[in-house]
Design an enzyme around this catalytic site. Structure first.
Site, PDB file in Angstrom:
ATOM      1  N   ARG A  63       0.854  -1.188   0.000  1.00  0.00           N
ATOM      2  CA  ARG A  63       0.000   0.000   0.000  1.00  0.00           C
ATOM      3  C   ARG A  63       0.890   1.238   0.000  1.00  0.00           C
ATOM      4  O   ARG A  63       1.726   1.383   0.889  1.00  0.00           O
ATOM      5  CB  ARG A  63      -0.912  -0.009   1.228  1.00  0.00           C
ATOM      6  N   HIS A 109      -2.912  10.876   0.674  1.00  0.00           N
ATOM      7  CA  HIS A 109      -2.329  10.691   2.010  1.00  0.00           C
ATOM      8  C   HIS A 109      -1.671  12.023   2.387  1.00  0.00           C
ATOM      9  O   HIS A 109      -0.463  12.110   2.533  1.00  0.00           O
ATOM     10  CB  HIS A 109      -1.354   9.521   2.007  1.00  0.00           C
ATOM     11  N   GLU A 155      -7.158   8.524   6.410  1.00  0.00           N
ATOM     12  CA  GLU A 155      -7.357   9.190   7.697  1.00  0.00           C
ATOM     13  C   GLU A 155      -7.840  10.640   7.565  1.00  0.00           C
ATOM     14  O   GLU A 155      -7.135  11.585   7.940  1.00  0.00           O
ATOM     15  CB  GLU A 155      -6.056   9.159   8.519  1.00  0.00           C
ATOM     16  N   ASN A 205      -7.066   1.987  10.018  1.00  0.00           N
ATOM     17  CA  ASN A 205      -5.727   2.156  10.589  1.00  0.00           C
ATOM     18  C   ASN A 205      -5.868   2.096  12.101  1.00  0.00           C
ATOM     19  O   ASN A 205      -6.629   2.866  12.691  1.00  0.00           O
ATOM     20  CB  ASN A 205      -5.119   3.503  10.180  1.00  0.00           C
ATOM     21  N   TYR A 248      -3.896   1.925  15.840  1.00  0.00           N
ATOM     22  CA  TYR A 248      -2.659   2.091  16.614  1.00  0.00           C
ATOM     23  C   TYR A 248      -2.863   1.948  18.113  1.00  0.00           C
ATOM     24  O   TYR A 248      -2.012   1.406  18.812  1.00  0.00           O
ATOM     25  CB  TYR A 248      -2.036   3.471  16.328  1.00  0.00           C
ATOM     26  N   GLU A 258      -3.148  -0.026   8.203  1.00  0.00           N
ATOM     27  CA  GLU A 258      -1.932   0.419   8.914  1.00  0.00           C
ATOM     28  C   GLU A 258      -2.005  -0.087  10.336  1.00  0.00           C
ATOM     29  O   GLU A 258      -3.056  -0.045  10.971  1.00  0.00           O
ATOM     30  CB  GLU A 258      -1.831   1.951   9.006  1.00  0.00           C
TER      31      GLU A 258
HETATM   32  O1  IFM Z   1       2.951   7.918   9.788  1.00  0.00           O
HETATM   33  C1  IFM Z   1       1.574   7.904  10.010  1.00  0.00           C
HETATM   34  C2  IFM Z   1       0.822   7.684   8.722  1.00  0.00           C
HETATM   35  O2  IFM Z   1       1.172   8.589   7.750  1.00  0.00           O
HETATM   36  C3  IFM Z   1      -0.662   7.798   8.966  1.00  0.00           C
HETATM   37  N1  IFM Z   1      -1.066   6.931  10.043  1.00  0.00           N
HETATM   38  C4  IFM Z   1      -0.309   6.991  11.271  1.00  0.00           C
HETATM   39  C5  IFM Z   1       1.174   6.836  10.984  1.00  0.00           C
HETATM   40  C6  IFM Z   1       1.980   6.899  12.292  1.00  0.00           C
HETATM   41  O3  IFM Z   1       1.757   8.105  12.937  1.00  0.00           O
END
Ligand code: IFM
Length: 481
Positions: free
Chosen positions: A77, A121, A166, A295, A297, A376
């Site tokens: 990706r 992006h 995002e 995404n 985290y 992500e």
């Molecule tokens: O680096 C970023 C990415 O560009 C978008 N999602 C979160 C990642 C980590 O912060």
């Protein structure tokens, strides 16, 4: 555990983004994006750096594709830089920019790696920001025009498209807190940027459908599971607000065709949305997608009360110089992000693999059966290069392992998860943090630009059965590439 524990056809990949890795910002007819301008603003980037060189992927993409093959990836990706393809955001295609992506995609196909292209992006052409950027409705139409150029130019070799990455970050870090480009602090008006971004998604999707009917297309959202710090009604309301701004403001219009009224009310934007968002807008935004990219985290724990009462989150690039910036959660300034005992990455983000399942459930509740992809997931840690050149990153390796496990759990629970993309293939320009945060499973020496797979990359390769997991066979070891 290895990939055979997952259903056949489950897609394993890594992800990157144009401004974070490409460099060559003035080559091939590319013009400045909002990140070229913002990164030159004093104090905007933690180490004062820019993406001018980044990983020099523009010139080294063949080496990077060989690395992907070594890892054993099914898919990659990446994002297209709008200012390479349509440098000032209007008019015809810039052939040289398009050709770069064609060379990249050809190299991927040569190695049997499926390209997944993200159209946006975060690198808006600066010329469009000069005309108002995402606060202007016209930017959504400009995006549709760009999407058409990209699909006309690459639709014969790319069949997986992601419209936006995002949009929460673009709208609220870009136009509310100002931690990200274009660095504007417009308070609740930033929600209008969110609508124009989502409209861009809808109009862009329509261009993809018309020009490449067989393509698979979706959008990527960054979702958080949000928890109240206590059982009090005040904390529950804080959780409602943050869940609303982080998740529902995006998930609801895309998956159910309506904006959440309580969120517009919190923002004080009900009247603007009533006057400016038409039924046609909502129909475009909620047009069927083939998958949702998520995404993931971390998760948020929130409480009512002034943020200073609680341990701060570093979520919005909260390094010292910019801590005084306004909130990335307009209308919810009295909500505090609370730290828990969970371990954290170098970003300060708490590690909660279970919450990966929560956010997938959040999506599946609204659109049962819609294929989901983790587009992500990854972690930043301070890496140390050993004297023999190796990079052992046990914490990142464990983070990766735990989240791959969580993907397995999601599937066991019947969620339609179809793939996982690790963030990121290589260390890169981490936005407001510059080069001070490393997310790669492959290390980059920013002096020499040498790439070295980290222990986490080797773990992933072993998991995937890639040559790097069997060192003697690796393309890099044998000097191929
Ligand atoms: O680096 C970023 C990415 O560009 C978008 N999602 C979160 C990642 C980590 O912060």
């Amino acid at each position: 555990m290895d990939r055979t524990a997952f259903p056949p056809g489950f897609v394993w990949g890594t992800a990157t983004a144009s401004y974070q890795i490409e460099g060559a910002t003035a080559e091939g007819g590319r013009l400045p994006s909002i990140w070229d301008a913002f990164s030159r603003r004093p104090g905007a980037i933690a180490d004062g750096s820019t993406g001018d060189v980044a990983d020099d992927h523009f010139h080294r993409f063949r080496e990077d594709v060989a690395l992907m093959a070594d890892l054993g990836l099914d898919a990659y990706r990446f994002s297209l830089a709008w200012p390479r393809i349509q440098p000032d955001g209007r008019g015809g295609v810039n052939r040289a920019g398009l050709d770069f992506y064609r060379r990249l995609v050809d190299a991927l196909h040569e190695h049997g790696i499926t390209p997944w292209a993200t159209l946006y992006h975060w690198d808006l052409p600066q010329a469009l920001e000069d005309e108002g950027g995402w606060l202007e409705r016209d930017t959504a139409s400009r995006f549709a025009e760009y999407a058409a150029l990209a699909v006309d130019g690459l639709g014969d070799v790319v069949s997986h498209w992601i419209t936006l990455n995002e949009p929460w970050c673009s709208a609220f870090l870009g136009y509310a807190s100002g931690h990200h480009a274009p660095g504007r602090q417009e308070g609740s008006r930033s929600a209008r940027a969110a609508h124009h971004l989502l409209l861009a998604h809808g109009l862009g999707l329509d261009e993809i459908r018309r020009r490449s009917p067989a393509a698979t297309a979706g959008i990527t959202l960054n979702l958080y599971s949000v928890h109240a710090a206590s059982g009090s009604a005040e904390d529950a309301d804080a959780a409602r607000r943050i869940d609303g701004l982080s998740n529902r403001l995006f998930l609801d219009p895309v998956l159910t065709g309506a904006y959440p009224e309580d969120v517009l009310d919190d923002l004080g934007e009900t009247a603007w949305f009533a006057d400016n968002v038409s039924g046609r807008d909502l129909a475009a935004i909620s047009a069927p997608i083939d998958f949702l990219g998520v995404n993931f985290y971390s998760r948020h724990t929130v409480a009512a009360g002034a943020p200073a009462d609680h341990a701060p989150t570093t979520d919005a690039a909260g390094f010292e110089a910019r801590q005084a910036a306004p909130s990335a959660y307009p209308g919810s300034e009295s909500v505090a992000f609370v730290g828990t005992d969970a371990p954290r990455t170098q970003m300060g983000w708490e590690i909660h693999p279970d919450a990966l399942v929560d956010v997938l459930e959040m999506a599946a509740e609204r659109a049962p059966g819609l294929p989901l992809y983790i587009t992500e997931n990854g972690s930043a840690y301070e890496d140390v290069v050993a004297s023999d050149g190796s990079v052992d990153d046990p914490e990142r390796t464990e983070y990766l392992r735990l989240h791959v496990d969580a993907c397995g759990e999601a599937i066991r629970r019947g969620l339609p998860l179809r793939g996982y993309f690790a963030w990121s293939l290589i260390d890169n320009f981490e936005w407001a943090w510059g080069y001070t945060r490393r997310f790669g499973i492959v290390h980059v020496d920013y002096e020499t630009l040498q790439r070295t797979p980290k222990q986490s990359g080797r773990w992933f390769a072993r998991f995937l059965g890639g040559p790097l997991g069997r060192p003697a066979e690796s393309a890099l070891a044998s000097g191929r590439g």
